[in-house]
Design a protein around this motif. Structure first.
Motif, short mmCIF file in Angstrom:
data_model
loop_
_atom_site.label_atom_id
_atom_site.label_comp_id
_atom_site.label_asym_id
_atom_site.label_seq_id
_atom_site.Cartn_x
_atom_site.Cartn_y
_atom_site.Cartn_z
N VAL A 53 0.90 -1.24 -0.08
CA VAL A 53 -0.04 -0.02 0.11
C VAL A 53 0.84 1.20 0.06
O VAL A 53 1.76 1.35 0.94
CB VAL A 53 -0.91 0.11 1.22
CG1 VAL A 53 -1.52 1.50 1.36
CG2 VAL A 53 -1.82 -1.16 1.17
N PRO A 54 0.71 2.24 -1.11
CA PRO A 54 1.44 3.49 -0.83
C PRO A 54 1.26 4.12 0.23
O PRO A 54 0.27 4.16 0.74
CB PRO A 54 1.23 4.01 -2.41
CG PRO A 54 -0.04 3.56 -2.63
CD PRO A 54 -0.22 2.24 -2.05
N TRP A 55 2.69 4.86 0.87
CA TRP A 55 2.27 5.64 2.02
C TRP A 55 3.11 6.85 2.12
O TRP A 55 4.08 6.94 1.29
CB TRP A 55 2.48 5.06 3.24
CG TRP A 55 3.85 4.44 3.66
CD1 TRP A 55 4.88 3.57 2.94
CD2 TRP A 55 4.77 5.15 4.58
NE1 TRP A 55 6.00 3.51 3.47
CE2 TRP A 55 5.79 4.47 4.50
CE3 TRP A 55 4.57 6.13 5.45
CZ2 TRP A 55 7.02 4.75 5.33
CZ3 TRP A 55 5.84 6.44 6.32
CH2 TRP A 55 6.68 5.78 6.47
N VAL A 56 2.49 7.88 2.49
CA VAL A 56 2.98 9.23 2.74
C VAL A 56 3.37 9.74 4.13
O VAL A 56 2.77 9.29 4.91
CB VAL A 56 1.98 10.25 2.31
CG1 VAL A 56 2.63 11.83 2.23
CG2 VAL A 56 1.21 10.02 0.94
N LEU A 57 4.56 10.22 4.13
CA LEU A 57 5.17 10.69 5.41
C LEU A 57 5.14 12.20 5.51
O LEU A 57 5.49 12.90 4.61
CB LEU A 57 6.42 10.13 5.67
CG LEU A 57 7.26 10.96 6.91
CD1 LEU A 57 6.50 10.40 8.20
CD2 LEU A 57 8.75 10.35 7.13
N ASP A 58 4.40 12.82 6.61
CA ASP A 58 4.39 14.09 6.71
C ASP A 58 4.94 14.54 8.11
O ASP A 58 4.62 14.39 8.99
CB ASP A 58 2.87 14.80 6.82
CG ASP A 58 2.94 16.28 6.69
OD1 ASP A 58 3.78 16.78 7.05
OD2 ASP A 58 1.94 16.81 6.14
N PRO A 59 6.21 15.02 7.95
CA PRO A 59 7.09 15.13 9.18
C PRO A 59 7.20 16.58 9.68
O PRO A 59 7.90 17.19 9.88
CB PRO A 59 8.66 14.88 8.68
CG PRO A 59 8.48 15.51 7.30
CD PRO A 59 7.03 15.09 6.73
N VAL A 60 5.38 16.54 10.30
CA VAL A 60 5.34 18.16 10.81
C VAL A 60 6.10 18.49 11.99
O VAL A 60 6.27 17.80 12.99
CB VAL A 60 3.88 18.09 11.42
CG1 VAL A 60 3.43 19.66 11.68
CG2 VAL A 60 2.75 17.48 10.42
N GLY A 61 6.87 19.59 11.76
CA GLY A 61 7.58 20.23 12.71
C GLY A 61 8.96 19.59 13.09
O GLY A 61 9.76 20.21 14.01
N ALA A 62 9.29 18.58 11.96
CA ALA A 62 10.64 18.15 12.14
C ALA A 62 11.87 19.42 12.30
O ALA A 62 11.63 20.23 11.33
CB ALA A 62 11.07 17.20 10.93
N GLY A 63 12.73 19.09 13.32
CA GLY A 63 13.72 20.29 13.50
C GLY A 63 13.35 21.16 14.83
O GLY A 63 14.31 21.67 15.40
N ALA A 64 11.98 20.79 15.18
CA ALA A 64 11.56 21.85 16.41
C ALA A 64 12.03 21.19 17.60
O ALA A 64 12.51 21.88 18.59
CB ALA A 64 10.14 22.05 16.31
#
Lengths: 272, 272, 272
Positions: B98-109
């Motif tokens: 199943v294709p999947w998307v990663l949204d790394p919200v706020g990475a670095g904070a």
């Protein structure tokens, strides 16, 4: 008027009477519901005149149910900690004779979801409100639930709903193009609503929450559920008439729930 | 037409083709996302024609991914329990292809956020979609992330995105004034969108969710991501033209996503 | 002008000055708030020009507070894990001298809620913002809190608010028809707002969040809170004038917060 026609007039009158009672008494409706719809649910309850609260922690959930006029349990984004809170709330509702609604969101999609829904359904909810797939799954039928949207028509599940209501001694409301509300013997059908409502998330959850508010003012659970579904359906129809899409629908729905008057309800209610 | 012009026409046609396919096939998109945007995300997916579901508990998350057509993992309001659910879902997605998307919200904070994002990024997401700061942080660059809003332009991070895509064998979509989608060698740029979109919370999260829906109908992940971003950008432009502020934008965006037609998409798509 | 008149003009001017400063500096406002209102809160903060973030996990919450310009702690849907996050954030805020707001949602409704609110209140919040029932409950008065809506007028709780502020060395803002902000000696009253605002969920939570944003740009906490409440009230009035119900109000409120100009603020602010 024939007896049948008199009953029909009574059903219509009741929709307005219950809405008026919710506005006047502003029942406190305790919701343990899913993250996706909490905001909509609270706003719909406020728009209809009720006083919503969302409380789930085991440390306070039973206390809160005991001071509420209705409880709504919705398993949309369930997890073990939340299910524990639901069970404590249900226990408290039963002890304090607070009417409660079960919304078995997505029952049939996973084993965990189906078994949790079935377990809660056995705790004597006043009303179970679901779509056809969910009701079939809870009833132990081969409900081919696909995600959280129904793949079955509400008619197809009516027989399962009747048996479920009879077996558990509860009222089951199956929503779809036509909504059916049954206690196993009586069946009330509601023909209000609009297809665009299905394009707004959590419309079923809002239906369950309004059923909770109406249960707080109407002891006959079949009538309470049918009236709540009619009010939401009428609001959806009127909102859809003014809307270009699901974004506007959501806004107009709250406005209409808030402003709905007696003449409109009487002219629009389709309860039979 | 030159070869370059032909390619440009193909890119534009593809935007409409994929939107049409999402509407026709209504893919089930499994989201594990943050509390702030769940409602918007679900509504945007419904408006575009997909079937959204939000499921996170370890007890069912893998089962649910396996019946979905795409998975979207968004770390916006992460906690260890949720990260565990994300990992189980990702594992299930990989096994069930199943294709999947990663949204790394706020990475670095914060360190926790950056390390969680990096760990998920190493699990071969089909697409990573973030703003410039987040992509830089995931890429291990000195990404000066400030909260969840980007302090970097998307151009500045394009080189980091290319390296990240190459190293991980994934597709990286960096959104900003211009969006860039790359698999390390190809780079597709999308020039749709409107500045007012940044004043509505979760617009990036909506972008990631739409990328998920488009991955369900288009196997070329670079094209799927670019097309989803173009559709959202077009909807944002049209919505902004009718809006006095971010409140109206949110409403009109859903209406436009729902009503967008072929002529408008062809006239407006800026994919190169 | 008399001294009294001069002070009044200063109070009005300050409302605009603080709003302008929020727009210019775009403070990062860290929210640990309830599931129901996260989306509204984030959108209201964005509309007013601030940069919102929602972060609650014990693994990162202290790090995040330390890079923020204000912290807002709201116990609306509390649970032990979240309360632990709140305490870590508050500790970090105190160490890093980040101003913070406590919103004791529903204090008085259950023992758990009241004791958690009181415990946080003793950690020296810069501002406590609640309705009359909540403030009375936190102050240990016989606050008959019913659910999360107030059953007391803000006037009735003003004395309790003054004592609470004095005893804890904090600022207390009691919102209602008239809002009162006090540090125990000074009392500033705000007469902005509209009754329809009470029909939208989380308006009090939005008030607390805006107080956070204004604390980031105005060190005098009495003035910061009063100005934030005035801005929200003005936006509510203008939004209500264009609205048919609570659905429209929510949309227009965000648009107005985003577009509010100096002349309107000066003409409308009722701070005394």
């Amino acid at each position: 008027m024939t007896r049948q026609e008199e009953l029909a007039v009574d059903l219509i009158s009741g929709v307005w009477e219950s809405l008026k009672a919710v506005r006047e008494r502003s029942p406190l409706v305790h919701n343990i519901t899913n993250y996706v719809v909490m905001n909509n649910t609270a706003n719909a309850l406020l728009a209809v005149g009720a006083s919503p609260a969302m409380v789930h922690a085991r440390e306070e959930v039973a206390d809160f149910t005991a001071i509420s006029q209705a409880l709504v349990v919705n398993i949309g984004t369930l997890s073990p900690e939340w299910v524990e809170g639901m069970q404590l709330a249900v226990h408290s509702a039963r002890r304090a004779r607070v009417p409660w609604v079960l919304d078995p969101v997505g029952a049939g999609a996973t084993r965990y979801r189906t078994s949790t829904a079935a377990e809660l359904a056995r705790q004597a909810p006043t009303v179970i409100r679901g779509n056809a797939s969910e009701v079939l799954a809870v009833a132990g039928e081969a409900g081919a639930t696909r995600g959280v949207d129904s793949t079955q028509s509400s008619e197809a599940s009516l027989e399962a709903a009747r048996r479920l209501a009879s077996n558990l001694g509860t009222v089951v409301a199956v929503t779809g193009k036509t909504d059916y509300v049954t206690d196993g013997s009586r069946v009330v059908a509601v023909d209000n609503g609009h297809p665009l409502m299905a394009r707004v998330t959590g419309m079923g959850c809002t239906a369950s929450a309004l059923v909770g508010a109406f249960l707080a003012v109407e002891p006959d659970a079949v009538l309470a559920a049918a009236r709540a579904l009619s009010v939401l359906g009428i609001a959806g129809e009127l909102a859809a008439e003014q809307s270009k899409g699901p974004g506007s629908l959501q806004l107009h729905l709250l406005d209409v729930l808030y402003t709905l008057d007696e003449d409109t309800v009487r002219a629009r209610a389709r309860v039979r």
